[in-house]
Scaffold this motif. Sequence first.
Motif, short mmCIF file in Angstrom:
data_model
loop_
_atom_site.label_atom_id
_atom_site.label_comp_id
_atom_site.label_asym_id
_atom_site.label_seq_id
_atom_site.Cartn_x
_atom_site.Cartn_y
_atom_site.Cartn_z
N ASP B 4 0.84 -1.20 0.00
CA ASP B 4 0.00 0.00 0.00
C ASP B 4 0.87 1.26 0.00
O ASP B 4 2.09 1.19 0.10
CB ASP B 4 -0.97 -0.02 1.19
CG ASP B 4 -0.23 -0.01 2.53
OD1 ASP B 4 0.98 0.30 2.55
OD2 ASP B 4 -0.86 -0.33 3.56
N CYS B 5 0.22 2.40 -0.10
CA CYS B 5 0.94 3.66 -0.24
C CYS B 5 1.78 4.00 0.99
O CYS B 5 2.88 4.56 0.87
CB CYS B 5 -0.03 4.80 -0.53
SG CYS B 5 -0.67 4.74 -2.21
N THR B 6 1.26 3.69 2.18
CA THR B 6 2.01 4.02 3.41
C THR B 6 3.33 3.25 3.42
O THR B 6 4.39 3.81 3.72
CB THR B 6 1.17 3.64 4.65
OG1 THR B 6 -0.14 4.17 4.46
CG2 THR B 6 1.78 4.20 5.91
N VAL B 30 7.11 -1.56 -8.89
CA VAL B 30 5.81 -1.90 -9.48
C VAL B 30 4.75 -0.93 -8.95
O VAL B 30 3.96 -0.37 -9.71
CB VAL B 30 5.42 -3.37 -9.14
CG1 VAL B 30 4.00 -3.67 -9.57
CG2 VAL B 30 6.40 -4.33 -9.80
N HIS B 31 4.79 -0.69 -7.63
CA HIS B 31 3.82 0.22 -7.03
C HIS B 31 3.97 1.63 -7.60
O HIS B 31 2.98 2.27 -7.95
CB HIS B 31 3.98 0.25 -5.50
CG HIS B 31 3.03 1.17 -4.82
ND1 HIS B 31 1.84 0.74 -4.28
CD2 HIS B 31 3.06 2.51 -4.62
CE1 HIS B 31 1.19 1.77 -3.76
NE2 HIS B 31 1.92 2.87 -3.95
N VAL B 32 5.21 2.09 -7.70
CA VAL B 32 5.46 3.45 -8.20
C VAL B 32 4.95 3.60 -9.63
O VAL B 32 4.38 4.63 -10.00
CB VAL B 32 6.97 3.78 -8.10
CG1 VAL B 32 7.33 5.00 -8.92
CG2 VAL B 32 7.37 4.00 -6.63
N GLU B 34 2.44 2.09 -10.89
CA GLU B 34 0.98 2.03 -10.95
C GLU B 34 0.27 3.10 -10.15
O GLU B 34 -0.93 3.32 -10.33
CB GLU B 34 0.51 0.64 -10.49
CG GLU B 34 0.94 -0.45 -11.47
CD GLU B 34 0.65 -1.85 -10.93
OE1 GLU B 34 0.13 -1.94 -9.81
OE2 GLU B 34 0.96 -2.81 -11.64
N CYS B 35 1.02 3.78 -9.24
CA CYS B 35 0.37 4.74 -8.34
C CYS B 35 0.88 6.15 -8.61
O CYS B 35 2.06 6.43 -8.40
CB CYS B 35 0.63 4.32 -6.89
SG CYS B 35 0.16 5.59 -5.70
N ALA B 36 -0.01 7.01 -9.05
CA ALA B 36 0.39 8.37 -9.44
C ALA B 36 0.95 9.15 -8.25
O ALA B 36 1.91 9.90 -8.38
CB ALA B 36 -0.80 9.11 -10.04
N ARG B 37 0.33 8.94 -7.10
CA ARG B 37 0.74 9.70 -5.92
C ARG B 37 2.17 9.35 -5.51
O ARG B 37 3.00 10.23 -5.29
CB ARG B 37 -0.23 9.37 -4.79
CG ARG B 37 0.06 10.09 -3.52
CD ARG B 37 -1.12 10.05 -2.59
NE ARG B 37 -1.39 8.70 -2.08
CZ ARG B 37 -2.27 8.43 -1.12
NH1 ARG B 37 -2.98 9.40 -0.58
NH2 ARG B 37 -2.46 7.20 -0.71
N CYS B 38 2.49 8.06 -5.43
CA CYS B 38 3.84 7.65 -5.04
C CYS B 38 4.84 7.98 -6.14
O CYS B 38 6.01 8.26 -5.87
CB CYS B 38 3.87 6.16 -4.70
SG CYS B 38 2.99 5.81 -3.16
N ARG B 39 4.37 7.94 -7.40
CA ARG B 39 5.26 8.29 -8.50
C ARG B 39 5.67 9.76 -8.38
O ARG B 39 6.82 10.12 -8.59
CB ARG B 39 4.57 8.03 -9.84
CG ARG B 39 5.52 8.06 -11.02
CD ARG B 39 4.95 7.36 -12.24
NE ARG B 39 3.66 7.89 -12.68
CZ ARG B 39 2.52 7.20 -12.71
NH1 ARG B 39 2.50 5.93 -12.34
NH2 ARG B 39 1.40 7.76 -13.10
ZN LIG Z 1 1.10 4.76 -3.73
#
Ligand SMILES: [Zn+2]
Lengths: 207, 152
Positions: B4-6, B30-32, B34-39
């Motif tokens: 998850d993001c946290t 992989v998360h980065v 797919e996730c705009a916020r973490c990117r």
């Molecule tokens: Zn994220």
Amino acid sequence: MPGYRENCLSEPTRMEEGVSALIEGAQAGDDGAFEQLVRRFYDRIYRWALARTGDRDDADDVTQEVLVRLHRHLDGFDGRSRFTTWLFQVTRSAAADLHRRRTRRARLALRARLGSGRTEVVDPRGSETQADLDRAGGLVAVFLEELSDRQREVFDLVDLHGYAPAEVGAMLGMEPVTVRSHLFRARRSIRRKVLESHPELVEDYGN
Amino acid sequence: MAIDCTTALELLLEAEPADLDGSASSELSVHVRECARCRAVGQELLVQQDRLSRELAALRPAVGVEDALQKARRERMRRSRRRQAWRLAAPLAAAAAVAAVFLARGPEAGRMPGEVVALPASRIEPSVEVSAGQNVMVFETRDRSAKVIWFY
Ligand SMILES: [Zn+2]
């Protein structure tokens, strides 16, 4: 960010190109070769000194001292290690000697003041240094002031100059696992500062 | 998404540069991707590290290289003069110290450190050879009955 990583990973190798001819010349007494060698590595020596000391004035003093030592000790470089690795050690040893001298001088000065009945302790680092830091960017201040000497050196070599952690371990006489631990702590300090100055990026995390 | 993001944010604080822009194969990458916020976080960390790198590179020595070379030349000459003076002064001081010890004990009083070689009186003028890089100091008592030959 293509420029960032290309620059960074090639540096250790790039620095060595064409250096051996200059070293041989300088070792044979060719002053021109020696000076060229110095011109080539001058900024690098300063940067190592800065990463080691975290202080611009100290880095200036160390850099100057390295130039004197380089002339005296270059004959001792036998080409078994990379020149940059050897020069890095000369820089570190000059920084360590400066630190020892400064500590001793500060102690003597303190003793002299105590002897004369004055008891205030003066920070041996001048106020000019502080002003320099305040003018510099926030991350530069974190780099110079908040990281430990080890964290600063490791972070500078690995993340800013592309050295492999194992190589840095050999240069600093540290186990790779220790290098990583310093690196991670340095990254945390720097990156936390980035996120502090961009709260909008992380404001809805944890929701 | 496996993390998850946290968790991703926590990992981003220590991650390799390749993970920050999602170009590696780790779970974080992989998360980065797919996730705009973490990117966005990863990108900003890279941008700011690049900026730090440029700002540090802009910090230059207070003295230019040509001046530093000249200063180093002067300093080398100063130190070499000092070393020469030391080379002369040190053996004299050391010989004086040895002599003081020797005379204080008197010629018969005791043993000197090192090996004592008795020579016939007629052969007391020694010829001393030292290897290159070694120094020697010969000191003689006032009545010329004993010599100190000191290698250092
Ligand atoms: Zn994220």
